[in-house]
Design an enzyme around this catalytic site. Structure first.
Site, PDB file in Angstrom:
ATOM      1  N   ASN A   9       0.924  -1.178   0.104  1.00 51.58           N
ATOM      2  CA  ASN A   9       0.024   0.001   0.045  1.00 51.58           C
ATOM      3  C   ASN A   9       0.793   1.214   0.039  1.00 51.58           C
ATOM      4  O   ASN A   9       1.598   1.702   0.983  1.00 51.58           O
ATOM      5  CB  ASN A   9      -1.005   0.061   1.281  1.00 51.58           C
ATOM      6  CG  ASN A   9      -1.667   1.143   1.602  1.00 51.58           C
ATOM      7  OD1 ASN A   9      -1.776   2.028   0.627  1.00 51.58           O
ATOM      8  ND2 ASN A   9      -2.345   1.242   2.538  1.00 51.58           N
ATOM      9  N   LYS A  11       0.080   4.302  -0.204  1.00 53.18           N
ATOM     10  CA  LYS A  11      -0.532   5.470   0.511  1.00 53.18           C
ATOM     11  C   LYS A  11      -0.158   6.400  -0.799  1.00 53.18           C
ATOM     12  O   LYS A  11      -0.109   6.322  -1.784  1.00 53.18           O
ATOM     13  CB  LYS A  11       0.062   5.590   1.733  1.00 53.18           C
ATOM     14  CG  LYS A  11      -0.121   4.448   2.628  1.00 53.18           C
ATOM     15  CD  LYS A  11       0.206   4.528   4.094  1.00 53.18           C
ATOM     16  CE  LYS A  11      -0.017   3.103   4.764  1.00 53.18           C
ATOM     17  NZ  LYS A  11       0.017   3.369   6.300  1.00 53.18           N
ATOM     18  N   HIS A  98      -9.512   1.376   4.890  1.00 57.05           N
ATOM     19  CA  HIS A  98      -8.359   1.672   5.578  1.00 57.05           C
ATOM     20  C   HIS A  98      -8.487   2.490   6.886  1.00 57.05           C
ATOM     21  O   HIS A  98      -9.152   3.415   6.756  1.00 57.05           O
ATOM     22  CB  HIS A  98      -7.118   2.113   5.082  1.00 57.05           C
ATOM     23  CG  HIS A  98      -5.615   2.126   5.498  1.00 57.05           C
ATOM     24  ND1 HIS A  98      -5.358   2.900   6.199  1.00 57.05           N
ATOM     25  CD2 HIS A  98      -4.708   1.314   5.067  1.00 57.05           C
ATOM     26  CE1 HIS A  98      -4.195   2.843   6.575  1.00 57.05           C
ATOM     27  NE2 HIS A  98      -3.759   1.587   5.993  1.00 57.05           N
ATOM     28  N   GLU A 100      -6.778   4.937   7.793  1.00 57.90           N
ATOM     29  CA  GLU A 100      -6.457   6.359   7.361  1.00 57.90           C
ATOM     30  C   GLU A 100      -7.817   6.834   6.910  1.00 57.90           C
ATOM     31  O   GLU A 100      -8.006   8.148   6.982  1.00 57.90           O
ATOM     32  CB  GLU A 100      -5.308   6.581   6.630  1.00 57.90           C
ATOM     33  CG  GLU A 100      -3.983   6.338   7.675  1.00 57.90           C
ATOM     34  CD  GLU A 100      -2.911   5.516   6.798  1.00 57.90           C
ATOM     35  OE1 GLU A 100      -2.819   5.618   5.423  1.00 57.90           O
ATOM     36  OE2 GLU A 100      -1.875   5.240   7.336  1.00 57.90           O
ATOM     37  N   GLU A 169      -5.206  -4.522  10.728  1.00 55.92           N
ATOM     38  CA  GLU A 169      -4.061  -3.656  10.879  1.00 55.92           C
ATOM     39  C   GLU A 169      -4.545  -2.492  12.070  1.00 55.92           C
ATOM     40  O   GLU A 169      -5.212  -1.931  12.103  1.00 55.92           O
ATOM     41  CB  GLU A 169      -4.598  -2.616   9.625  1.00 55.92           C
ATOM     42  CG  GLU A 169      -4.203  -3.362   8.307  1.00 55.92           C
ATOM     43  CD  GLU A 169      -3.371  -2.357   7.082  1.00 55.92           C
ATOM     44  OE1 GLU A 169      -2.563  -2.432   6.460  1.00 55.92           O
ATOM     45  OE2 GLU A 169      -3.770  -0.967   7.342  1.00 55.92           O
ATOM     46  N   GLY A 175       2.801   2.413  10.586  1.00 52.97           N
ATOM     47  CA  GLY A 175       3.920   3.749  10.450  1.00 52.97           C
ATOM     48  C   GLY A 175       4.529   3.927  11.678  1.00 52.97           C
ATOM     49  O   GLY A 175       5.114   5.226  11.627  1.00 52.97           O
ATOM     50  N   SER A 213       3.440  -1.642  10.411  1.00 47.07           N
ATOM     51  CA  SER A 213       5.038  -2.045  10.174  1.00 47.07           C
ATOM     52  C   SER A 213       5.614  -3.387  10.033  1.00 47.07           C
ATOM     53  O   SER A 213       6.477  -3.753  10.745  1.00 47.07           O
ATOM     54  CB  SER A 213       5.416  -1.505  11.939  1.00 47.07           C
ATOM     55  OG  SER A 213       4.991  -0.313  11.998  1.00 47.07           O
TER      56      SER A 213
HETATM   57  P1  13P Z   1       3.025   0.549   7.491  1.00 45.82           P
HETATM   58  O1  13P Z   1       3.622  -0.680   6.934  1.00 45.82           O
HETATM   59  O2  13P Z   1       3.821   1.862   7.064  1.00 45.82           O
HETATM   60  O3  13P Z   1       3.093   0.615   9.042  1.00 45.82           O
HETATM   61  O4  13P Z   1       1.716   0.661   6.979  1.00 45.82           O
HETATM   62  C1  13P Z   1       0.670  -0.230   7.025  1.00 45.82           C
HETATM   63  C2  13P Z   1      -0.628   0.055   6.226  1.00 45.82           C
HETATM   64  O5  13P Z   1      -1.222   0.942   6.825  1.00 45.82           O
HETATM   65  C3  13P Z   1      -0.648  -0.805   5.135  1.00 45.82           C
HETATM   66  O6  13P Z   1      -1.966  -0.439   4.723  1.00 45.82           O
END
Ligand code: 13P
Length: 252
Positions: A9, A11, A98, A100, A169, A175, A213
């Site tokens: 992903n 982002k 997601h 976010e 997640e 992150g 992560s």
């Molecule tokens: P990270 O791997 O950067 O922690 O992000 C995970 C994520 O949100 C994947 O959708």
């Protein structure tokens, strides 16, 4: 046996030159790896790059995915992207719900469920995300939060869950460099599968990915857990060499 899925992903990252460099490095690293059989792989890129990445990935065994989609088929929804547009551009998967998008775009469980339902009517695979916050975990609410998020989706889909992919997640692990321990991940994955088993006799065939992560160092331990069927990888998927290492950790 469930085949693993390793999905990146990106982002809101990438540029036309970054994208083509990434694909070149991936191609070289995958051929150096020489694996006869790869897990399923996908990279979910920002919408403006779907077309470019679709063309670049023609020569690469990585499927194209998107990061969000509208539940509406077409019309006056400024800024939205429809499922038929994703199909037109060759996307095979889409991330839905997601954390976010839930946090910054106020997507409710109902909106997420409607997007998943609309996606299930196409050939595109929905990767639907669930996870608890740090506070929810600390106050012992992990299972009730996941159960409520899952129920919203399973209520609109039942009894047809074919192709549904779930990503656990934990919000506190995204992150942050804080990864769920293998025990924490397995516990929630097994809980999700048990919840699904109450709704469908195909729960053992459904993929449940871990995200938060995941990186080249911790992937092998997470991907070897009995109910972890792959990963949804943010930051580490932008580093082509690391993404290939994670693919290699998944075996087949
Ligand atoms: P990270 O791997 O950067 O922690 O992000 C995970 C994520 O949100 C994947 O959708």
């Amino acid at each position: 046996m469930r085949k693993k899925l390793i999905a990146g992903n990106w982002k809101m990252n990438g540029s036309q030159s970054f994208n083509s460099d990434w694909v070149k490095v991936i191609q070289g690293a995958l051929s150096d790896l020489g694996m006869k059989h790869l897990p399923d792989t996908m990279v979910c890129v920002p919408s403006p790059y779907l077309s470019q990445m679709g063309a670049l990935l023609q020569s690469c065994p990585i499927a194209l995915g998107a990061q969000d989609v509208s539940a509406h088929p077409k019309g006056a929804y400024t800024g939205e992207v429809s499922l038929s547009m994703l199909e037109d551009l060759g996307a095979e998967g889409v991330i839905i719900g997601h954390s976010e998008r839930r946090a910054y775009h106020f997507e409710s469980d109902l909106t997420v469920a409607q997007k998943v339902k609309a996606t299930m009517a196409t050939k595109i695979t929905p990767i639907v995300c669930f996870g608890e916050t740090q506070e929810q975990r600390q106050s012992g609410q992990t299972q009730s939060v996941i159960a409520a998020q899952l129920k919203a989706v399973t209520d609109v889909l039942a009894p047809d869950f074919d192709r549904l992919v779930i990503a656990y997640e934990p919000v506190w692990a995204i992150g942050t460099g804080l990864t769920a321990t293998p025990e924490q991940a397995q516990e929630v994955h097994a809980f999700i599968r048990a919840q699904l088993s109450a709704k469908t006799c195909h729960a053992n065939a459904l993929k449940i990915l871990y995200g938060g992560s995941m990186n080249a160092q911790n992937a092998a331990a997470l991907l070897s857990l009995p109910d972890v069927d792959g990963g949804l990888i943010g930051g580490a998927s932008l580093v082509a060499q690391d993404f290939v290492k994670i693919i290699a950790s998944a075996g087949v």
